[in-house]
Design an enzyme around this catalytic site. Structure first.
Site, short mmCIF file in Angstrom:
data_model
loop_
_atom_site.label_atom_id
_atom_site.label_comp_id
_atom_site.label_asym_id
_atom_site.label_seq_id
_atom_site.Cartn_x
_atom_site.Cartn_y
_atom_site.Cartn_z
N ASP A 33 -48.79 2.38 -18.37
CA ASP A 33 -48.45 1.50 -19.48
C ASP A 33 -49.57 1.50 -20.53
O ASP A 33 -49.31 1.49 -21.73
CB ASP A 33 -48.24 0.06 -18.99
N ASP A 37 -49.20 2.34 -24.43
CA ASP A 37 -49.56 1.38 -25.48
C ASP A 37 -50.53 1.99 -26.49
O ASP A 37 -50.46 1.73 -27.68
CB ASP A 37 -50.22 0.13 -24.87
N SER A 82 -9.30 -1.47 -21.77
CA SER A 82 -9.87 -2.13 -20.58
C SER A 82 -9.35 -1.39 -19.36
O SER A 82 -8.64 -0.39 -19.49
CB SER A 82 -9.50 -3.60 -20.56
N LYS A 115 -19.51 0.09 -11.76
CA LYS A 115 -18.97 -0.77 -12.82
C LYS A 115 -20.02 -1.82 -13.15
O LYS A 115 -20.16 -2.83 -12.46
CB LYS A 115 -17.66 -1.42 -12.39
N ARG A 136 -17.12 -4.82 -28.33
CA ARG A 136 -15.73 -4.43 -28.12
C ARG A 136 -14.79 -5.34 -28.93
O ARG A 136 -13.80 -4.87 -29.46
CB ARG A 136 -15.42 -4.53 -26.63
S1 IVH Z 1 -14.47 2.98 -18.58
C1 IVH Z 1 -10.77 3.32 -20.60
N1 IVH Z 1 -16.55 2.97 -16.98
O1 IVH Z 1 -15.47 -2.46 -17.57
C2 IVH Z 1 -11.95 3.07 -19.87
N2 IVH Z 1 -15.90 0.93 -17.98
O2 IVH Z 1 -12.83 -3.74 -17.25
C3 IVH Z 1 -12.67 1.87 -20.25
N3 IVH Z 1 -17.33 -0.97 -17.45
O3 IVH Z 1 -14.63 -2.80 -20.96
C4 IVH Z 1 -14.00 1.80 -19.78
N4 IVH Z 1 -18.74 0.12 -16.16
O4 IVH Z 1 -17.11 -2.86 -20.29
C5 IVH Z 1 -15.76 2.25 -17.76
N5 IVH Z 1 -18.39 3.11 -15.57
C6 IVH Z 1 -17.60 2.38 -16.37
C7 IVH Z 1 -17.81 1.01 -16.58
C8 IVH Z 1 -16.92 0.31 -17.40
C9 IVH Z 1 -18.44 -1.05 -16.69
C10 IVH Z 1 -16.69 -2.11 -18.15
C11 IVH Z 1 -16.40 -1.88 -19.60
C12 IVH Z 1 -14.94 -2.13 -19.77
C13 IVH Z 1 -14.63 -2.96 -18.57
C14 IVH Z 1 -13.18 -2.81 -18.19
#
Ligand code: IVH
Length: 653
Positions: A33, A37, A82, A115, A136
């Site tokens: 670090d 810096d 979504s 996710k 979004r």
């Molecule tokens: S794909 C059409 N991949 O989950 C595909 N989403 O419930 C749309 N998210 O709005 C997104 N990790 O904010 C995708 N590896 C991932 C993700 C992911 C988190 C979130 C994203 C989306 C929400 C949908």
């Protein structure tokens, strides 16, 4: 002159970008670090002296533009979709089968991704330079949060590499790492400010700051999951290839599986992630499975606002809401009184619960839980479910704050405490006295047959026969099982005493380190505190216990024939010595052994298994895809042992 300075600036920026990429994207810092810096300061001074030469993509320009009065709306090039959810294996199987049917195939390749539990954002790069960052919003229109996005160090202000498209949109998740969230809430508490309920809310609140300076302090992170608007015919045809491309141009990406060509492989990936979840430095709420081939994705298309080629296989929810039917006082194993809420049964994380702890009366008063309230309950790991909060809007009027039931006179409380302590003493993990159920213990106490644990060992068959429910045979059986339990290991013995804070794990640690009962009885507070995971409070509890008249029961037990084994002689394998007395941490997924079994095995070899890496750790045992613990261990110079090496070690090679 100015050309020379220009060159110097460019080289400093390139170096910092490279260091940032290693630190924030590759997760592998290459300098200290202090060194970082120093380079950063050098750049800053050079820029201050030559303001006309400042590159808008310089890392010093991440916080810029001043405080906004409001966010401007931006329309997305194409809707931000979504995902449909699968909440259990059954629903995931339905998705899997549906997808195969739709493409009329027997197999199909999927990829699994984490996710991340944050917020979806869209980044627009033009000629490789970050132009816009947007939320979004409702999927078609979001808010322009570019100045906050720029403060996120893992988002490159300029893309690198030979194949940067003219205009490209990158989508991904902005999130707040667990540690950053914990620090933020701690600070808020210290300053008497409102805390955030979870990392996601904290990330959302930070992204919507009108002052980029504040957003910058929040230390958000980003991970990309898709790239759009590129003529990708030559660049990438699959989800996996697109990730490679994203990485190649300097973006951080979420963890992605290899190609998963069977249902079983998908489930295995999901289960591996479930195991790793707690070790990850950020929150995730499931695994996203996507069809790997883009050609297939376009055949599948979308329905409503979600693609048919992907699903979010969510982890079971850890919280639920339900109603409090009653609040009762329970006597704990150490004799402490704990208020417990009786709930309208509810399923949380796949388990039905009907009781939740309120920990103590202070906590109960603070949360002001009342009978009839609707509450949020939480289950975390194997911890007893707890009440998180009351949903005040749903409180029925009139309602009364809870006051403990005063019917219990102190003699009754004392008896209830004694019964609880003896039940604990006899329990499976302690003296393991078979056939001594809760009711029998309560009768012994009620009939004044026992006034402390040691009286158990002088009970006579004749005394038992006189009690209701006992006959000659059952009385003899009980006496025999008490006699059989006389020889006990040190850790079980310590656990059986019901000292506050001394659960099975702590008892084992004390036994491993101190070895004999005498050593434990004579240990100073300082000595106890040196044992990992024993803080000053538990150390004091243990020390005070052995100083108190209560501990006379130990001499009573010994005089009545109880034999406490030395820990060292307990286990043959411990003689191998490699793990004896060593503090070990486990990380990652193991191929040949379940994590629980590995923990137990190590404990049997005399090791102390801890959850977190610290200076006191001796070994880190790593399975596949180890988490941040590995990095920490390497930083601290702790010996890392692979699964294969561990197996060799325990075979004595
Ligand atoms: S794909 C059409 N991949 O989950 C595909 N989403 O419930 C749309 N998210 O709005 C997104 N990790 O904010 C995708 N590896 C991932 C993700 C992911 C988190 C979130 C994203 C989306 C929400 C949908």
């Amino acid at each position: 002159m100015s050309e020379k300075i220009q060159k110097q600036l460019e080289s400093l920026i390139a170096r910092i970008n490279q260091l940032d990429n290693h630190y924030y994207v590759l997760d592998k810092p290459i300098v200290s670090d202090a060194e970082y810096d120093q380079i950063y300061r050098q750049l800053k001074i050079l820029e201050e002296n030559n303001p006309s030469l400042i590159d808008p993509c310089s890392p010093t320009q991440r916080v810029s533009g001043g405080v906004l009065s409001q966010f401007v709306q931006v329309k997305h090039d194409m809707p931000m979709l979504s995902l449909n959810n699968a909440i259990d294996e059954h629903e995931f199987l339905a998705f899997y089968k549906r997808t195969l049917r739709a493409v009329k195939s027997k197999t199909i390749d999927f990829v699994g991704e984490l996710k991340l539990d944050g917020l979806a954002v869209s980044l627009i790069y033009i000629d490789g330079i970050l132009k816009t960052g947007a939320t979004r919003g409702d999927g078609s229109t979001g808010e322009d949060i570019t100045s906050n996005i720029k403060t996120i160090r893992s988002i490159p202000l300029r893309l690198e590499g030979p194949m940067i498209p003219e205009r490209v949109e990158i989508r991904g998740e902005v999130y707040m790492p667990k540690q950053v969230f914990a620090n933020l809430n701690q600070l808020a508490l210290k300053n008497g400010e409102k805390t955030f309920a979870n990392a996601r809310n904290a990330a959302a609140g930070s992204l919507r700051q009108l002052d980029p300076e504040i957003a910058s302090e929040r230390k958000l992170a980003f991970s990309a999951y898709s790239i759009h608007g590129v003529d990708n015919t030559n660049l990438f045809n699959t989800q996996i290839e697109s990730f490679k491309f994203l990485k190649g141009i300097g973006l951080p990406v979420v963890l992605q599986s290899d190609c998963l060509s069977t249902f079983k492989n998908c489930i295995k990936f999901y289960e591996d992630i479930v195991i790793k979840r707690d070790d990850l430095p950020f929150e995730i709420d499931g695994v996203v499975f996507k069809v790997n081939s883009f050609r297939m994705q376009s055949i599948l298309g979308m329905v409503a606002r979600a693609p048919r080629w992907a699903v979010a296989y969510k982890f079971p929810s850890q919280t639920a809401t339900t109603k409090v039917n009653d609040i009762r006082v329970q006597v704990g194993r150490t004799g402490a009184l704990t208020p417990v809420a009786r709930l309208e049964p509810v399923v949380v994380a796949g388990v039905r619960i009907s009781k939740a702890t309120l920990h103590n009366f202070d906590e109960l008063k603070k949360k002001d839980v009342r009978v009839g309230d609707t509450v949020v309950v939480r289950r975390a790991g194997d911890v007893i479910p707890e009440i998180v909060s009351v949903i005040l809007e749903k409180r029925e009027q009139p309602s009364e704050p809870y006051s403990p039931n005063l019917d219990l006179n102190s003699d009754e409380i004392e008896k209830a405490r004694l019964v609880r302590k003896i039940i604990h003493f006899c329990s499976k993990q302690a003296f393991n006295i078979e056939g001594l159920g809760n009711e029998t213990v309560a009768v012994f106490v009620k009939e004044n047959l026992i006034a402390d644990f040691s009286d158990l060992f002088v009970l006579k068959k004749e005394q038992l026969i006189q009690l209701e429910g006992f006959a000659e045979k059952s009385a003899q059986k009980t006496i025999d099982s008490i006699a059989k339990s006389r020889e006990i290991t040190l850790d079980r013995f310590l656990f059986s005493l019901g000292i506050n804070g001394v659960g099975r794990v702590v008892a084992k640690k004390i036994a491993v380190i101190l070895g004999t009962l005498d050593q434990v009885r004579n240990a100073s507070r300082e000595k106890l505190e040196k044992i990992q995971d024993i803080g000053p409070i538990v150390a004091s509890n243990i020390f005070d216990y052995f100083q108190s008249p209560e501990s006379i029961v130990i001499d009573e037990l010994i005089s009545k024939g109880v034999k406490v084994e030395e820990f060292r002689s307990q286990n043959e394998a411990a003689k191998k010595g490699f793990f004896t007395g060593k503090i070990v941490v486990i990380t990652g997924a193991f191929e040949s052994i379940k994590r629980n079994d590995l923990t137990e095995m190590l404990e049997n070899y005399g090791a102390i298994v801890n959850k977190t890496v610290s200076k006191k750790t001796n070994f880190l045992i790593t399975g596949n895809s180890p988490g941040s613990k590995l990095e920490k261990a390497q930083k601290l110079g702790i010996r890392v042992i692979s699964e294969a090496e561990f197996l060799l070690k325990i075979q004595g090679n």
